[in-house]
Scaffold this active site. Structure first.
Site, mmCIF file in Angstrom:
data_model
loop_
_atom_site.group_PDB
_atom_site.id
_atom_site.type_symbol
_atom_site.label_atom_id
_atom_site.label_comp_id
_atom_site.label_asym_id
_atom_site.label_seq_id
_atom_site.Cartn_x
_atom_site.Cartn_y
_atom_site.Cartn_z
ATOM 1 N N GLU A 604 0.886 -1.177 -0.277
ATOM 2 C CA GLU A 604 0.286 -0.107 -0.226
ATOM 3 C C GLU A 604 0.785 1.137 0.166
ATOM 4 O OE1 GLU A 604 -1.730 1.348 4.325
ATOM 5 O OE2 GLU A 604 -1.837 -0.760 3.876
ATOM 6 N N CYS A 642 -1.271 -9.487 3.708
ATOM 7 C CA CYS A 642 -2.560 -9.383 3.267
ATOM 8 C C CYS A 642 -3.238 -8.241 2.256
ATOM 9 C CB CYS A 642 -3.718 -9.461 4.681
ATOM 10 S SG CYS A 642 -2.863 -8.093 5.890
ATOM 11 N N HIS A 693 -11.462 -13.248 8.089
ATOM 12 C CA HIS A 693 -12.919 -12.233 8.276
ATOM 13 C C HIS A 693 -14.448 -12.566 8.365
ATOM 14 C CE1 HIS A 693 -9.245 -10.338 6.620
ATOM 15 N NE2 HIS A 693 -9.079 -9.876 7.244
#
Length: 757
Positions: A604, A642, A693
Site C-alpha cells: 500500500e 494481507c 474475516h
C-alpha cells in the site's frame, strides 16, 4: 469572484463509533432493522451539521456507506454476485449488502476485499460476470440527497465514477473485457444523474481516482466515451485524488464536464502551468487540506500558492485533498493530549474549519486569522520532542552489512530444518487469538490504573497459558502467544517506542465495522526498552514446541500511523527499523528463534505511478532487512502480508529475504498464487487456507482443495499451512473449529503425500 469550499466526504463511523456498534448489534440480532436505519440517519445529520457549523459551503451526500462506498456502487448498479442474490428471493436489500461483504456460509462466501488505492482503507471488490443483467437497484444516493435538501443544506451528491468502478473490479467466470460493461452501466449512471438534476443542486461530484494511475490507452479513451454519454444530464465535477493527473491531461481537458478537482497534497503540480492547460470556463477545485493526515495546515503557505492563479481562473473551489474518511473526526474529543502537541493537529472537523478560514482569507485578501492559526506550526519546529540527535547519529552510521543476513536462504534453510525438525506442511497461525471481553477489560483496567503491574502481568500470563494449551491440544506445530497484551498491532508498538503520541478517540475506518486508532509519529523514533520479549519468553517456557514471536514491521508501523511531514518517509522507516532490530536481537538472546515481522502495508506504500516504484521499494525493503538481518542462520524470520496483489512486486518481496512469508489467499481462491507460477519464489510460503474475516467455518475438504491448488504453484516442501490473518476478531468457538479442521486437513495431506512418495 467568490471562492467556495467543500469536502470530498466526511468520516461515516460516528464520533463514538456508533456505526460500528450498530452494525455489530444488527448482525448479532440485537438491533431491529428500523432502529439500524435510524442510527445511519442520525449519523448523516450529525455529519452534515458538523461541516456546516465549521463553515463548509457545499455539504457532501453519498459519502455515507453501510459498509463500503464501492459496495454501495455495486448495489446501485445491481451488480450482485449470483450466490448472494439467490439467498432471499433475489431481493437487493441491506442484508444482501452484508452477505456480499461478510459471507453467510461456506458455500456463499464473501466477496474479495482489498486496499483502496494506497490507503489503509479496504473496499469490497466488484465481481463482473459477462451475462449479468444490471439495473438501477439501490437508491441510497437519491434518498440521502432528499434527506439533506429537506434540512436546508446546499448539497453536493457524490458518486464513484464508472471507469474507476470497472477498474477496481474483477472478472468472475468466463473472461471478457471489463470495459465491455461500460455500455451496460452508463445508462444507470445517466438515470441517476438525471434524477439528481431534478433536485436543487449545483453540480455532482463524480470520483475518478483511477485517472492518477498509468492507465492502458483504451482505458484513457474510455473516459471520453463515458463522459460524452453522460453529458447533458447535470454539471459534473470530476474528482481525482491521491496523486497527480498531469500525465493524463490530454484525455481530460476535452471532456464535457463542469470542472476538475486535483489533489495538491499528494500530487506534485506546477499550479500555474497546470491551470493554463485547462479550459477557461471550467471550475477548478484545489485539494489543499490533507485528508489523510492529522497535521495542522500551513494556511499562509496555501494562501500564497492559490493567490498566484486567482486572476487566471473565473471559478475556483478549495477542498480537502481527498475524502476525510481517512482522518479522525474531532480533535476536541481528545482530553488527554498535552497542550503543546494538541495545537499541532487538525482532525476532520478542524480541517473543515481550515477550509473555511482559507476561503474567507482569499475572498477578503486578509491573512490575519490564518496567521494566528499557523503560529503553533512554527513553534513545533523548535520543540525538543521532535529532533533527537542520538537517533539521527545512529541512522547516519548504518553500513551496508546491516541490510544482509550472513548466509543465503539455502544454507539457512538446511540449518533451520535440522534445528526445528518440523513435519511437511507445518501448521501455524498468524499471531493474534480471540480478544475476549475479559482481555479487553484487563487492559482497560490497567490503562486506567485500576489494577497494578503485578495483577496485570498475572492476568496476561493466564491468557497466554490458555492459548498455548489450546494450540497444543489442536496439534499446531509452531505456536504463538496470542497477543493478549496488544490492542492493535501498530498502536501497541507505538506505545512502546519513543517518538509516538496517542489519541483516545482518533478512530478511522479500515473496513466495515473494523476501526483503527493510528498513533501519530511526532519525533525521531527509538526503542527505550524491550517490548515483546517478556511475553514471548514466558510462552516458550510453557511448551517444548517452538513459539513464534510477533513484531509489526517498520513499513507497516509507518503507513499505519500518521507520519511526520517534516522529514522523508524513508528516514522514519529506517528509524523504526533500527528500533525493531534491537527487539529482534533481544528475542534471539532469549532463545526465541522464530520471529515474525509483519509487513501487510508493504504494497500500500507503493506510489500510484509505476515509474516511482523502484525508489520506494528500495528503501522499504532496506527498512525491513535492517530490522531482521542481524540474527543467526538458525533463527527463522517470517513475514506476513494481507489484502494485496503481489504479482508486480514479487522481486521486492523476494529481496526481503524472509525465510517464510505468509499471505492472504483464501478469499481470492488462491488467485494470488498465480504470481508464483511465473516468478519462482525461492523461500517458504504459507498461503492462507481460510478467510478469518468471515464467521464461516472452513471444511476439511475446502482447506485440502486450497492446499492442492497451492501445491500446483509451490513445491510442497516449502509450503506452510495457516489462516489468512490473525484471529483477533473471531470468537473462541469459531477459532477452535476452524483450526481443528486446518490441522486435520494438513495431516490428511501429509498422509496422502507419504503414500505417493
Amino acid at each position: 469572484m467568490t471562492i467556495f469550499n467543500h469536502t470530498l466526504g466526511f468520516p461515516r463511523i460516528g464520533l463514538n463509533r456508533e456505526l460500528k456498534k450498530a452494525q455489530e448489534d444488527y448482525w448479532s440480532g440485537n438491533l431491529l432493522y428500523e432502529d439500524f436505519l435510524c442510527v445511519g440517519s442520525q449519523l448523516r445529520r450529525e455529519n452534515w451539521k458538523k461541516q456546516k457549523d465549521a463553515g463548509i459551503d457545499y455539504i457532501p451526500v453519498g459519502d455515507f456507506a453501510w459498509y463500503d462506498h464501492v459496495l454501495s456502487t455495486s448495489m446501485m448498479l445491481g451488480n450482485i454476485p449470483e450466490r448472494h442474490l439467490n439467498v432471499n428471493d433475489n431481493k437487493i436489500d441491506l442484508d444482501c449488502l452484508f452477505r456480499i461483504a461478510r459471507g453467510c456460509s461456506p458455500d456463499v462466501a464473501a466477496s474479495e476485499m482489498t486496499k483502496w488505492f494506497n490507503t489503509n482503507y479496504h473496499y469490497i471488490v466488484p465481481e463482473f460476470n459477462k451475462n449479468r443483467i444490471l439495473k438501477f437497484s439501490w437508491k441510497q444516493i437519491l434518498e440521502e440527497t432528499d434527506e439533506a435538501l429537506l434540512l436546508g443544506y446546499k448539497v453536493k451528491p457524490i458518486i464513484l465514477g464508472p471507469i474507476t468502478y470497472l477498474w477496481l473490479g474483477k472478472i468472475k467466470g468466463e473472461y471478457f473485457d471489463r470495459l465491455d460493461l461500460l455500455k451496460n452501466i452508463l445508462p444507470i449512471y445517466k438515470q441517476v444523474l438525471r434524477e439528481l438534476s431534478q433536485r436543487n443542486i449545483d453540480f455532482v461530484q463524480i470520483d475518478e481516482p483511477a485517472l492518477v494511475l498509468d492507465l492502458p490507452e483504451k482505458w484513457k479513451k474510455a473516459y471520453s466515451y463515458a463522459y460524452e454519454y453522460l453529458n447533458g444530464t447535470t454539471k459534473i465535477l470530476l474528482t481525482t485524488y491521491f496523486d497527480s493527473i498531469e500525465h493524463n491531461i490530454e484525455y481530460i481537458r476535452d471532456l464535457p464536464i463542469y470542472g476538475i478537482h486535483i489533489d495538491l497534497v499528494f500530487g506534485k503540480y506546477n499550479l500555474f502551468d497546470f491551470n493554463s492547460k485547462l479550459p477557461k470556463e471550467w471550475i477548478l477545485s484545489l485539494g489543499v487540506i490533507n485528508g489523510r493526515n492529522v497535521w495542522r495546515a500551513d494556511l499562509i503557505k496555501l494562501f500564497k500558492s492559490i493567490s498566484t492563479i486567482l486572476k487566471f481562473r473565473k471559478k475556483l473551489l478549495i477542498g480537502s485533498s481527498c475524502s476525510l474518511l481517512h482522518s479522525p473526526i474531532d480533535l476536541q474529543k481528545e482530553k488527554n493530549l498535552d497542550k503543546e502537541s494538541k495545537k499541532w493537529f487538525s482532525f476532520a472537523v478542524q480541517k473543515c474549519t481550515e477550509l473555511s478560514l482559507l476561503s474567507k482569507a482569499l475572498n477578503k485578501n486578509d491573512t490575519d486569522s490564518i496567521q494566528k492559526w499557523c503560529s503553533s506550526i512554527y513553534e513545533r519546529n523548535f520543540s525538543k520532542r521532535v529532533q533527537k540527535i542520538e537517533v539521527q547519529n545512529r541512522l547516519s552510521e548504518i553500513l551496508n552489512v546491516n541490510f544482509k543476513r550472513s548466509d543465503s536462504y539455502n544454507i539457512r534453510s538446511r540449518e533451520q530444518k535440522k534445528k526445528f525438525n518440523l513435519p511437511i506442511l507445518p501448521t501455524t497461525t498468524i499471531g493474534s487469538f480471540p480478544q475476549t471481553l475479559q482481555i479487553r477489560k484487563l487492559r482497560r483496567d490497567y490503562k486506567q490504573g485500576l489494577i497494578n503491574d503485578v495483577d496485570y502481568e498475572i492476568g496476561i500470563k493466564k491468557h497466554i497459558k490458555e492459548v498455548i494449551k489450546e494450540q497444543e491440544k489442536l496439534g499446531i506445530d509452531v505456536l504463538v502467544h496470542g497477543e493478549p497484551e496488544r490492542n492493535d498491532m501498530v498502536e501497541y508498538f507505538g506505545e512502546n517506542l519513543d517518538g509516538f503520541i496517542f489519541t483516545d478517540n482518533g478512530w478511522v475506518q479500515s473496513y466495515g465495522s473494523r476501526c483503527v486508532k493510528p498513533p501519530i509519529i511526532i519525533g525521531d523514533v527509538s526503542r527505550l526498552k524491550p517490548i515483546t520479549v517478556k511475553w514471548s519468553k514466558y510462552a516458550q517456557s510453557l511448551t517444548d514446541k517452538p513459539v513464534k514471536a510477533m513484531l509489526t514491521g517498520p513499513v507497516t508501523i509507518l503507513f499505519w500511523s500518521f507520519p511526520r511531514e517534516d522529514i522523508s518517509l524513508e528516514k522514519i522507516a529506517k528509524q523504526i527499523g533500527l528500533a525493531l532490530r534491537d527487539e529482534v536481537l533481544d528475542l534471539e538472546k532469549e532463545k526465541i528463534e522464530i520471529i515474525q515481522i509483519d509487513e501487510p502495508a508493504l504494497r500500500e506504500g507503493l506510489p500510484l505511478r509505476k515509474s516511482l516504484w523502484n525508489e520506494y521499494l528500495s528503501w522499504a525493503v532496506d527498512a525491513f532487512r535492517l530490522s531482521s538481518s542481524g540474527v543467526k542462520n538458525t533463527t527463522q524470520i517470517h513475514t506476513h502480508m494481507c489484502y494485496c496483489e503481489f504479482h508486480d512486486i514479487m522481486h521486492a518481496i523476494s529481496f526481503l529475504d524472509a525465510d517464510v512469508i505468509t499471505i492472504e489467499t483464501a478469499r481470492s481462491d488462491m488467485e494470488l498464487l498465480k504470481s508464483f507460477k511465473t516468478f519462482k519464489y525461492p523461500n517458504e510460503i504459507g498461503p492462507g487456507v481460510y478467510d478469518i474475516h468471515s464467521s464461516n467455518i472452513p471444511s476439511i475438504t475446502s482447506i485440502k482443495f486450497l492446499l492442492n491448488k497451492a501445491i500446483a504453484y509451490i513445491p510442497v516442501e516449502r509450503i506452510w499451512v495457516n489462516p489468512d490473518c490473525g484471529l483477533k476478531t473471531r470468537n473462541w468457538n469459531e477459532t477452535i473449529l476452524a483450526l481443528k479442521n486446518m490441522v486435520c486437513a494438513a495431516k490428511e495431506m501429509r498422509d496422502k503425500i507419504k503414500k505417493i512418495t
